[in-house]
Design an enzyme around this catalytic site. Structure first.
Site, PDB file in Angstrom:
ATOM      1  N   TYR A  99      -0.929  -0.895  10.147  1.00  0.00           N
ATOM      2  CA  TYR A  99      -1.097  -1.211   8.716  1.00  0.00           C
ATOM      3  C   TYR A  99       0.124  -0.747   7.928  1.00  0.00           C
ATOM      4  O   TYR A  99       0.648  -1.491   7.089  1.00  0.00           O
ATOM      5  CB  TYR A  99      -2.362  -0.505   8.209  1.00  0.00           C
ATOM      6  CG  TYR A  99      -2.715  -0.772   6.759  1.00  0.00           C
ATOM      7  CD1 TYR A  99      -3.205  -2.012   6.353  1.00  0.00           C
ATOM      8  CD2 TYR A  99      -2.590   0.225   5.791  1.00  0.00           C
ATOM      9  CE1 TYR A  99      -3.556  -2.258   5.032  1.00  0.00           C
ATOM     10  CE2 TYR A  99      -2.928  -0.005   4.470  1.00  0.00           C
ATOM     11  CZ  TYR A  99      -3.417  -1.244   4.090  1.00  0.00           C
ATOM     12  OH  TYR A  99      -3.758  -1.485   2.767  1.00  0.00           O
ATOM     13  N   SER A 158       0.861  -1.185   0.000  1.00  0.00           N
ATOM     14  CA  SER A 158       0.000   0.000   0.000  1.00  0.00           C
ATOM     15  C   SER A 158       0.894   1.230   0.000  1.00  0.00           C
ATOM     16  O   SER A 158       2.036   1.174   0.471  1.00  0.00           O
ATOM     17  CB  SER A 158      -0.851   0.011   1.267  1.00  0.00           C
ATOM     18  OG  SER A 158      -1.351   1.310   1.532  1.00  0.00           O
TER      19      SER A 158
HETATM   20  P1  NAP Z   1     -11.275  -5.714   0.593  1.00  0.00           P
HETATM   21  O1  NAP Z   1     -12.271  -5.306  -0.441  1.00  0.00           O
HETATM   22  O2  NAP Z   1     -11.535  -5.446   2.026  1.00  0.00           O
HETATM   23  O3  NAP Z   1     -10.973  -7.286   0.374  1.00  0.00           O
HETATM   24  C1  NAP Z   1     -10.061  -7.909   1.218  1.00  0.00           C
HETATM   25  C2  NAP Z   1      -9.866  -9.331   0.735  1.00  0.00           C
HETATM   26  O4  NAP Z   1      -8.893  -9.958   1.593  1.00  0.00           O
HETATM   27  C3  NAP Z   1     -11.129 -10.147   0.795  1.00  0.00           C
HETATM   28  O5  NAP Z   1     -11.185 -11.011  -0.328  1.00  0.00           O
HETATM   29  C4  NAP Z   1     -10.957 -10.954   2.081  1.00  0.00           C
HETATM   30  O6  NAP Z   1     -11.569 -12.226   2.051  1.00  0.00           O
HETATM   31  C5  NAP Z   1      -9.464 -11.155   2.082  1.00  0.00           C
HETATM   32  N1  NAP Z   1      -8.957 -11.483   3.408  1.00  0.00           N
HETATM   33  C6  NAP Z   1      -8.951 -10.708   4.529  1.00  0.00           C
HETATM   34  N2  NAP Z   1      -8.431 -11.387   5.556  1.00  0.00           N
HETATM   35  C7  NAP Z   1      -8.112 -12.617   5.085  1.00  0.00           C
HETATM   36  C8  NAP Z   1      -7.558 -13.773   5.664  1.00  0.00           C
HETATM   37  N3  NAP Z   1      -7.210 -13.801   6.956  1.00  0.00           N
HETATM   38  N4  NAP Z   1      -7.369 -14.874   4.889  1.00  0.00           N
HETATM   39  C9  NAP Z   1      -7.707 -14.859   3.571  1.00  0.00           C
HETATM   40  N5  NAP Z   1      -8.264 -13.788   2.970  1.00  0.00           N
HETATM   41  C10 NAP Z   1      -8.463 -12.685   3.720  1.00  0.00           C
HETATM   42  O7  NAP Z   1      -9.863  -5.051   0.307  1.00  0.00           O
HETATM   43  P2  NAP Z   1      -9.151  -4.561  -1.035  1.00  0.00           P
HETATM   44  O8  NAP Z   1      -9.253  -3.104  -1.072  1.00  0.00           O
HETATM   45  O9  NAP Z   1      -9.582  -5.365  -2.185  1.00  0.00           O
HETATM   46  O10 NAP Z   1      -7.651  -4.910  -0.626  1.00  0.00           O
HETATM   47  C11 NAP Z   1      -6.881  -5.931  -1.241  1.00  0.00           C
HETATM   48  C12 NAP Z   1      -5.428  -5.683  -0.915  1.00  0.00           C
HETATM   49  O11 NAP Z   1      -5.050  -4.392  -1.403  1.00  0.00           O
HETATM   50  C13 NAP Z   1      -5.128  -5.663   0.591  1.00  0.00           C
HETATM   51  O12 NAP Z   1      -3.888  -6.270   0.827  1.00  0.00           O
HETATM   52  C14 NAP Z   1      -5.057  -4.176   0.915  1.00  0.00           C
HETATM   53  O13 NAP Z   1      -4.289  -3.917   2.048  1.00  0.00           O
HETATM   54  C15 NAP Z   1      -4.444  -3.640  -0.368  1.00  0.00           C
HETATM   55  N6  NAP Z   1      -4.683  -2.211  -0.599  1.00  0.00           N
HETATM   56  C16 NAP Z   1      -5.943  -1.716  -0.741  1.00  0.00           C
HETATM   57  C17 NAP Z   1      -6.100  -0.350  -0.978  1.00  0.00           C
HETATM   58  C18 NAP Z   1      -7.451   0.298  -1.130  1.00  0.00           C
HETATM   59  O14 NAP Z   1      -7.520   1.536  -1.167  1.00  0.00           O
HETATM   60  N7  NAP Z   1      -8.535  -0.445  -1.249  1.00  0.00           N
HETATM   61  C19 NAP Z   1      -4.997   0.480  -1.061  1.00  0.00           C
HETATM   62  C20 NAP Z   1      -3.730  -0.067  -0.907  1.00  0.00           C
HETATM   63  C21 NAP Z   1      -3.585  -1.422  -0.689  1.00  0.00           C
HETATM   64  P3  NAP Z   1     -13.026 -12.562   2.732  1.00  0.00           P
HETATM   65  O15 NAP Z   1     -13.951 -11.443   2.363  1.00  0.00           O
HETATM   66  O16 NAP Z   1     -13.368 -13.871   2.107  1.00  0.00           O
HETATM   67  O17 NAP Z   1     -12.810 -12.677   4.208  1.00  0.00           O
END
Ligand code: NAP
Length: 231
Positions: A139, A126
């Site tokens: 985080y 991130s």
């Molecule tokens: P999200 O919509 O909240 O989705 C998170 C995903 O991670 C879901 O599929 C969830 O699965 C899975 N997950 C969470 N805990 C888990 C665990 N213990 N074991 C297996 N799966 C798990 O988040 P997102 O925005 O798509 O984020 C995806 C990645 O991008 C993350 O690493 C996040 O830190 C990174 N990121 C996001 C942003 C942003 O602005 N959105 C920015 C920078 C980085 P379930 O729903 O099945 O539990």
């Protein structure tokens, strides 16, 4: 280009992981969608793209080991690993508990450590892992660790022909940002040189590139789909 490669995407049930699953399916890959809690979403996505949904908490080495073994039993190969599963939390540093800290590292960092087994690896950090975010110390620390892990592992696995790269997204429109109201999102878009919040597909394209043969000479790098918010 990547016909019949097998890709495992952790956290593939929603958000960036789901967009990435669709991108790899469109590119001709067999897609394994890991999920933790969102079984219905993961199974619907698997049906949509002809993939396979597999439950595992990435923080648990036994569950991840079993998941990888099941993938290898089913497909006899695992070519690409996308370590995308993650959790975020907004809290003042003084309010962070030991459990908050441990769970943040267990999912975001240990989750990568447990899963690393493939010919091409892409981790998901991130922008806060690059520059630090107020009220997101745990985080930010965990996501900085993901960058350190990526760079060191790239050096270690390079001689084996394995690439390890990282994407470091900016603000992306997913449920992870559901706590931000419309005004906060508009302010972030205004702060962003490209003037918008990113989409999960913006990140999926960066992951696709780093996993492709086009990136065969790229390793240990951090590619940041962030609209220029962090340069
Ligand atoms: P999200 O919509 O909240 O989705 C998170 C995903 O991670 C879901 O599929 C969830 O699965 C899975 N997950 C969470 N805990 C888990 C665990 N213990 N074991 C297996 N799966 C798990 O988040 P997102 O925005 O798509 O984020 C995806 C990645 O991008 C993350 O690493 C996040 O830190 C990174 N990121 C996001 C942003 C942003 O602005 N959105 C920015 C920078 C980085 P379930 O729903 O099945 O539990």
């Amino acid at each position: 280009m990547m016909e019949q490669k097998v890709v495992l995407i952790t956290g593939g049930s929603r958000g960036i992981g789901a967009a990435t699953a669709r991108r790899f399916a469109a590119g001709g890959c067999k897609v394994v969608i890991n999920y933790h809690r969102s079984q219905a979403q993961a199974e619907a996505l698997a049906a949509e793209i002809g993939g396979w949904a597999v439950q595992a908490d990435v923080a648990d080495p036994v569950q991840v080991g079993r998941m990888v073994d099941n993938v290898l039993d089913k497909y006899c190969q695992l070519d690409i690993l996308i370590c995308n599963a993650g959790i975020a939390q907004q809290k003042l540093f003084g309010d962070l508990t030991d459990d908050d800290w441990r769970r943040m590292f267990a999912v975001n960092v240990d989750g990568v450590f447990h899963a690393v087994r493939a010919g091409r690896i892409v981790t998901v950090s991130s922008m806060w892992g690059q520059v630090g975010g107020s009220c997101e110390v745990a985080y930010s620390a965990a996501k900085a660790a993901v960058i350190g892990l990526t760079r060191a592992l790239a050096k270690e696995l390079g001689p084996s022909g394995i690439t390890v790269n990282c994407v470091s997204p900016g603000v992306i429109s997913t449920e992870m940002n559901a706590h931000l109201d419309r005004e906060a999102l508009a302010a972030l878009a205004e702060e962003t040189p490209l003037g918008a919040i990113g989409t999960p597909e913006d990140v999926a394209e960066a992951i696709w590139y780093l996993s492709s043969d086009a990136a065969r000479f790229v390793t240990g790098q951090v590619l940041a789909p962030n609209g220029g918010l962090v340069i």
